[in-house]
Motif scaffolding. Structure first.
Motif, PDB file in Angstrom:
ATOM      1  N   THR A 476      91.792  22.975 -73.313  1.00  0.00           N
ATOM      2  CA  THR A 476      91.253  23.297 -71.993  1.00  0.00           C
ATOM      3  C   THR A 476      90.113  22.347 -71.654  1.00  0.00           C
ATOM      4  OG1 THR A 476      89.693  24.933 -72.875  1.00  0.00           O
ATOM      5  CG2 THR A 476      91.866  25.740 -72.189  1.00  0.00           C
ATOM      6  N   ARG A 477      89.987  22.067 -70.390  1.00  0.00           N
ATOM      7  CA  ARG A 477      88.922  21.201 -69.893  1.00  0.00           C
ATOM      8  C   ARG A 477      88.418  21.729 -68.548  1.00  0.00           C
ATOM      9  NH1 ARG A 477      88.968  19.851 -74.333  1.00  0.00           N
ATOM     10  NH2 ARG A 477      89.193  17.770 -75.256  1.00  0.00           N
ATOM     11  N   TYR A 478      87.143  21.426 -68.263  1.00  0.00           N
ATOM     12  CA  TYR A 478      86.574  21.718 -66.954  1.00  0.00           C
ATOM     13  C   TYR A 478      86.823  20.528 -66.028  1.00  0.00           C
ATOM     14  CZ  TYR A 478      83.979  25.570 -69.105  1.00  0.00           C
ATOM     15  OH  TYR A 478      83.633  26.730 -69.753  1.00  0.00           O
ATOM     16  N   PHE A 479      87.157  20.819 -64.756  1.00  0.00           N
ATOM     17  CA  PHE A 479      87.419  19.753 -63.793  1.00  0.00           C
ATOM     18  C   PHE A 479      86.679  20.015 -62.484  1.00  0.00           C
ATOM     19  CE2 PHE A 479      91.148  19.357 -66.521  1.00  0.00           C
ATOM     20  CZ  PHE A 479      91.270  17.980 -66.652  1.00  0.00           C
ATOM     21  N   MET A 480      86.265  18.938 -61.837  1.00  0.00           N
ATOM     22  CA  MET A 480      85.731  19.031 -60.479  1.00  0.00           C
ATOM     23  C   MET A 480      86.002  17.708 -59.767  1.00  0.00           C
ATOM     24  SD  MET A 480      81.540  18.673 -60.888  1.00  0.00           S
ATOM     25  CE  MET A 480      81.403  20.135 -59.929  1.00  0.00           C
ATOM     26  N   ALA A 481      85.976  17.738 -58.423  1.00  0.00           N
ATOM     27  CA  ALA A 481      86.231  16.536 -57.627  1.00  0.00           C
ATOM     28  C   ALA A 481      85.028  15.604 -57.690  1.00  0.00           C
ATOM     29  CB  ALA A 481      86.536  16.913 -56.185  1.00  0.00           C
ATOM     30  N   ILE A 482      85.276  14.288 -57.623  1.00  0.00           N
ATOM     31  CA  ILE A 482      84.200  13.304 -57.715  1.00  0.00           C
ATOM     32  C   ILE A 482      83.173  13.463 -56.591  1.00  0.00           C
ATOM     33  CG2 ILE A 482      83.673  10.841 -57.685  1.00  0.00           C
ATOM     34  CD1 ILE A 482      86.262  10.289 -59.091  1.00  0.00           C
ATOM     35  N   PRO A 483      83.588  13.628 -55.305  1.00  0.00           N
ATOM     36  CA  PRO A 483      82.569  13.784 -54.255  1.00  0.00           C
ATOM     37  C   PRO A 483      81.685  15.005 -54.457  1.00  0.00           C
ATOM     38  CG  PRO A 483      84.701  13.236 -53.295  1.00  0.00           C
ATOM     39  CD  PRO A 483      84.941  13.529 -54.738  1.00  0.00           C
ATOM     40  N   GLU A 484      82.284  16.113 -54.918  1.00  0.00           N
ATOM     41  CA  GLU A 484      81.490  17.317 -55.172  1.00  0.00           C
ATOM     42  C   GLU A 484      80.492  17.072 -56.293  1.00  0.00           C
ATOM     43  OE1 GLU A 484      82.109  22.063 -56.298  1.00  0.00           O
ATOM     44  OE2 GLU A 484      83.742  20.633 -56.624  1.00  0.00           O
ATOM     45  N   ALA A 485      80.923  16.386 -57.349  1.00  0.00           N
ATOM     46  CA  ALA A 485      80.021  16.095 -58.471  1.00  0.00           C
ATOM     47  C   ALA A 485      78.849  15.241 -58.010  1.00  0.00           C
ATOM     48  CB  ALA A 485      80.798  15.382 -59.585  1.00  0.00           C
ATOM     49  N   ALA A 486      79.114  14.223 -57.186  1.00  0.00           N
ATOM     50  CA  ALA A 486      78.048  13.337 -56.712  1.00  0.00           C
ATOM     51  C   ALA A 486      77.026  14.111 -55.883  1.00  0.00           C
ATOM     52  CB  ALA A 486      78.642  12.197 -55.890  1.00  0.00           C
ATOM     53  N   GLU A 487      77.498  14.987 -54.998  1.00  0.00           N
ATOM     54  CA  GLU A 487      76.579  15.780 -54.172  1.00  0.00           C
ATOM     55  C   GLU A 487      75.710  16.691 -55.033  1.00  0.00           C
ATOM     56  OE1 GLU A 487      78.933  17.873 -51.335  1.00  0.00           O
ATOM     57  OE2 GLU A 487      78.971  16.212 -49.896  1.00  0.00           O
ATOM     58  N   LEU A 488      76.324  17.327 -56.024  1.00  0.00           N
ATOM     59  CA  LEU A 488      75.571  18.245 -56.871  1.00  0.00           C
ATOM     60  C   LEU A 488      74.562  17.503 -57.743  1.00  0.00           C
ATOM     61  CD1 LEU A 488      78.388  20.755 -57.911  1.00  0.00           C
ATOM     62  CD2 LEU A 488      76.543  21.132 -56.284  1.00  0.00           C
ATOM     63  N   ILE A 489      74.904  16.289 -58.171  1.00  0.00           N
ATOM     64  CA  ILE A 489      73.968  15.496 -58.981  1.00  0.00           C
ATOM     65  C   ILE A 489      72.710  15.206 -58.178  1.00  0.00           C
ATOM     66  CG2 ILE A 489      73.591  13.201 -59.971  1.00  0.00           C
ATOM     67  CD1 ILE A 489      76.592  13.282 -60.802  1.00  0.00           C
ATOM     68  N   VAL A 490      72.866  14.745 -56.955  1.00  0.00           N
ATOM     69  CA  VAL A 490      71.708  14.412 -56.125  1.00  0.00           C
ATOM     70  C   VAL A 490      70.885  15.661 -55.829  1.00  0.00           C
ATOM     71  CG1 VAL A 490      71.000  13.525 -53.872  1.00  0.00           C
ATOM     72  CG2 VAL A 490      72.846  12.404 -55.122  1.00  0.00           C
ATOM     73  N   GLN A 491      71.543  16.772 -55.531  1.00  0.00           N
ATOM     74  CA  GLN A 491      70.821  18.001 -55.227  1.00  0.00           C
ATOM     75  C   GLN A 491      70.085  18.532 -56.461  1.00  0.00           C
ATOM     76  OE1 GLN A 491      73.247  20.636 -52.241  1.00  0.00           O
ATOM     77  NE2 GLN A 491      74.708  19.317 -53.284  1.00  0.00           N
ATOM     78  N   ALA A 492      70.710  18.393 -57.624  1.00  0.00           N
ATOM     79  CA  ALA A 492      70.045  18.827 -58.855  1.00  0.00           C
ATOM     80  C   ALA A 492      68.789  18.005 -59.103  1.00  0.00           C
ATOM     81  CB  ALA A 492      71.014  18.706 -60.037  1.00  0.00           C
ATOM     82  N   GLY A 493      68.875  16.692 -58.877  1.00  0.00           N
ATOM     83  CA  GLY A 493      67.704  15.841 -59.048  1.00  0.00           C
ATOM     84  C   GLY A 493      66.556  16.263 -58.149  1.00  0.00           C
ATOM     85  N   ALA A 494      66.904  16.707 -56.919  1.00  0.00           N
ATOM     86  CA  ALA A 494      65.862  17.145 -55.989  1.00  0.00           C
ATOM     87  C   ALA A 494      65.218  18.453 -56.433  1.00  0.00           C
ATOM     88  CB  ALA A 494      66.453  17.302 -54.592  1.00  0.00           C
ATOM     89  N   LEU A 495      65.927  19.261 -57.244  1.00  0.00           N
ATOM     90  CA  LEU A 495      65.400  20.551 -57.704  1.00  0.00           C
ATOM     91  C   LEU A 495      64.560  20.435 -58.973  1.00  0.00           C
ATOM     92  CD1 LEU A 495      68.616  22.737 -57.224  1.00  0.00           C
ATOM     93  CD2 LEU A 495      66.512  22.919 -55.889  1.00  0.00           C
ATOM     94  N   SER A 496      64.578  19.277 -59.625  1.00  0.00           N
ATOM     95  CA  SER A 496      63.949  19.148 -60.940  1.00  0.00           C
ATOM     96  C   SER A 496      62.422  19.185 -60.865  1.00  0.00           C
ATOM     97  CB  SER A 496      64.386  17.831 -61.596  1.00  0.00           C
ATOM     98  OG  SER A 496      63.762  17.674 -62.851  1.00  0.00           O
ATOM     99  N   VAL A 497      61.838  19.814 -61.891  1.00  0.00           N
ATOM    100  CA  VAL A 497      60.378  19.801 -62.061  1.00  0.00           C
ATOM    101  C   VAL A 497      60.003  19.009 -63.310  1.00  0.00           C
ATOM    102  CG1 VAL A 497      60.029  21.977 -60.843  1.00  0.00           C
ATOM    103  CG2 VAL A 497      60.460  22.002 -63.305  1.00  0.00           C
TER     104      VAL A 497
END
Length: 622
Positions: A476-497
């Motif tokens: 089994t593997r986890y999958f997600m679309a590339i555009p969704e991953a890119a958006e979440l990466i940038v948003q996660a960076g904005a949430l970091s402390v």
């Protein structure tokens, strides 16, 4: 035939129709098939088309393309015939005033009715002949449209006479719609599909996605893929700018639609906070994740985007793509993340404020066969970029990590875990400095369609007729679309402390055997198995490769993860449980790499992880 001669033919046909309508009007009025022909009647018959044709031209009856004549054109035809008849009546009145004979009063009325029927009827009959087709005569392929909403009806109309598809009917799950006619097509039940496919020889079903609720789409797609026909989809009608493009928007179903992941719109506030108006640098800019990050970043209007990439071709390709769609200042930098001077020059020269570190060797078997290079690039490349980013006061450093970093069994996963620990160490040091700097990591699973991933490989194998090779169908593997991953990466960076490891919600893990079967069926083929041993595409099990895990994980400790303001992003405090300084470990590992002691380097990789990370508390099967 040229357009000019088509209009000439149509005018000639209208003249003949009007003369016939006038003859029939006299015949009906006088109750004889051969009314007496006099000079006055011939003169009036000649005037009928003479006054009518200019009216038809003025009202645009010869501008319309018959194949695409709208139903509303009947009102234009009625108006044109009414004006033409009234003009002819005026001529009749003038002729009678001159004492040249009398026309029965009912003849103009009959002429108007018959002329309208002939002029309009011939046009719509021609349209029907042009667009109806018979399948065999026009080499059309019978298809069904799944859905009975407005988009499905519009699609059916657009397909008439366009391309080689012939719509046999609509399919819908709503009992209230079944048995009705919508847009001229009968609506059938989805339970009748096996019978309908066999009866009409259906090879393709087009999904009208706006007619299928999001929650039901995975179930519908799963059911349809088992029927052995090709599945395509039509986007929501609101997404189509112009109706004439509706046919070109039909596309093949992508595997990520079958996974049924719920989509959460990106938080534009977080995206703008992270990158708008800033100098942003992406390492590994030509890779799957790196290039998608660059596409996302240029849309948020950064001050400058630095593309850092070791592959000349990949760098050229992404630079040309971005320059074609964006006027922003884009700077390509060719170099390796292990080259400190090149990295330092790129960051210092342009004053980088935000850095996304996506450069890494990610292919598990290749890194397993090239341990020293994997360590040099993934561990010491991250260390080099992170240290220079800290020295140059980069505001935000985001490491792109992997779910394989959790309790790794392969070199690639171990190097990514070391990279996470390097970033954690940099975050600890950043807290002692007055400048506000944030170091964090974002961890997620496989992205669909990325370089070296299983999905493109399966597509290639299916295109060649198989077999499709899987290492273990139960993996089994986890999958997600590339555009969704890119958006979440940038948003996660904005949430970091600082010091965070962000975990992206990957949904449910996907069984590789099911993934292979679904992709075969989506392509319109059957899976070769015991039920159909002589047809379809076979699935061949080749066994697990060195270092591969049966199951992947996203967490070391579920209790250490916390939700964030974004429903798809969770935070794990990387500072919690930090038990040792890795500086000495890095020195030892560097010595092993420089002396090319692969066995010692491998031992050191996993020794630190065993000392740093807690053992698994819950034993999973497999």
């Amino acid at each position: 035939m040229p357009r000019f001669w088509k209009r000439v033919f149509l005018i000639a046909l209208d003249i003949a129709s009007l003369i016939f309508a006038l003859w029939a009007s006299y015949a009906i009025r006088l109750s004889v098939w051969t009314p007496e022909v006099t000079g006055e009647r011939l003169l009036l018959a000649a005037f009928a088309p003479v006054v009518a044709i200019p009216v038809f031209i003025r009202l645009g009856l010869y501008r319309s393309v018959i194949r695409y004549l709208p139903e509303a054109a009947i009102w234009t035809i009625l108006k044109a015939m009414l004006i033409a008849t009234m003009s002819w009546v005026i001529i009749i009145f003038l002729v009678e005033m001159a004492g040249q004979g009398i026309v029965p009063r009912s003849v103009p009325f009959l002429y108007f009715v018959l002329g309208t029927l002939l002029i309009g009827g011939l046009r719509f009959a021609a349209k029907w002949l042009l667009v109806s087709g018979t399948g065999l005569r026009r080499n059309e392929e019978p298809v069904f449209i799944y859905g009975a909403g407005p988009a499905a009806a519009q699609l059916g109309r657009a397909l008439r006479g366009h391309g080689n598809r012939y719509v046999m009917g609509l399919i819908d799950d709503d009992p209230a719609s079944q048995g009705r006619d919508i847009g001229g097509y009968r609506v059938f039940s989805s339970s009748d599909l096996p019978f309908l496919i066999e009866r009409y020889g259906i090879k393709e079903i087009i999904l009208s996605m706006s007619a299928i609720p999001v929650a039901k789409r995975p179930a519908v797609l799963t059911r349809l893929t088992e029927l052995g026909v090709k599945i395509r989809s039509l986007p929501d009608i609101s997404d189509l700018v112009d109706g004439r493009y509706i046919v070109s928007q039909i596309r093949e179903i992508e595997i990520d639609e079958l996974l049924g992941r719920s989509c959460v719109p990106a938080d534009t506030t977080l995206l703008d906070k992270a990158i708008s108006g800033k100098v942003v640098m992406v390492t590994g800019a030509g890779g799957s994740i790196g290039s998608e990050l660059c596409r996302l970043i240029v849309r948020r209007k950064p001050k400058t985007l630095i593309l850092f990439e070791a592959s000349e071709y990949a760098l050229y390709k992404i630079e040309q793509e971005l320059l074609a769609v964006s006027p922003q200042h884009i700077v390509p930098v060719l170099g390796s993340v292990t080259d400190a001077k090149t990295v330092e020059r790129a960051i210092r020269t342009h004053g980088v404020e935000v850095l996304y570190h996506a450069a890494a060797h990610k292919h598990v078997p290749l890194v397993e066969a090239n341990v020293l290079e994997g360590i040099r690039n993934n561990v010491f490349g991250t260390l080099t970029v992170a240290k220079i980013a800290a020295a140059q006061n980069v505001e935000s450093f985001v490491l792109i990590s992997s779910d394989k970093a959790v309790r790794p069994t392969n070199v690639m996963g171990a190097t990514k875990r070391w990279a996470e620990l390097v970033v954690r160490q940099m975050a600890i040091e950043a807290q002692t400095r007055p400048e506000k700097q944030v170091f964090c990591a974002v961890r997620f699973g496989n992205v669909i369609g990325s370089n070296g991933s299983v999905v493109p490989l399966f597509k290639q194998q299916i295109a060649k007729g198989g077999p499709v090779t899987v290492t273990d169908p139960d993996m089994t593997r986890y999958f997600m679309a590339i555009p969704e991953a890119a958006e979440l990466i940038v948003q996660a960076g904005a949430l970091s402390v600082g010091g965070d490891v962000f975990l992206l919600d990957m949904g449910d893990p996907v069984r590789i055997g099911d993934l292979a079967e679904n992709m075969i069926r989506l392509a319109g083929f059957q899976v070769r198995n015991s039920k159909s041993p002589d047809s379809g595409i076979a699935i061949e099990v080749i066994g697990k490769r060195p270092g591969e895990k049966l199951f992947e994980e996203l967490f070391y400790d579920h209790n250490n993860s916390r939700p964030t303001s974004h429903p798809k992003i969770m935070r794990a405090d990387a500072m919690a449980g930090a038990s040792c300084d890795i500086d000495q470990w890095l020195r030892d590992l560097k010595e092993a790499v420089e002396t090319e002691d692969e066995a010692r380097a491998r031992d050191l990789l996993f020794a630190l992880i065993s000392a740093e990370d807690p053992p698994k508390q819950v034993v999973e099967h497999g």
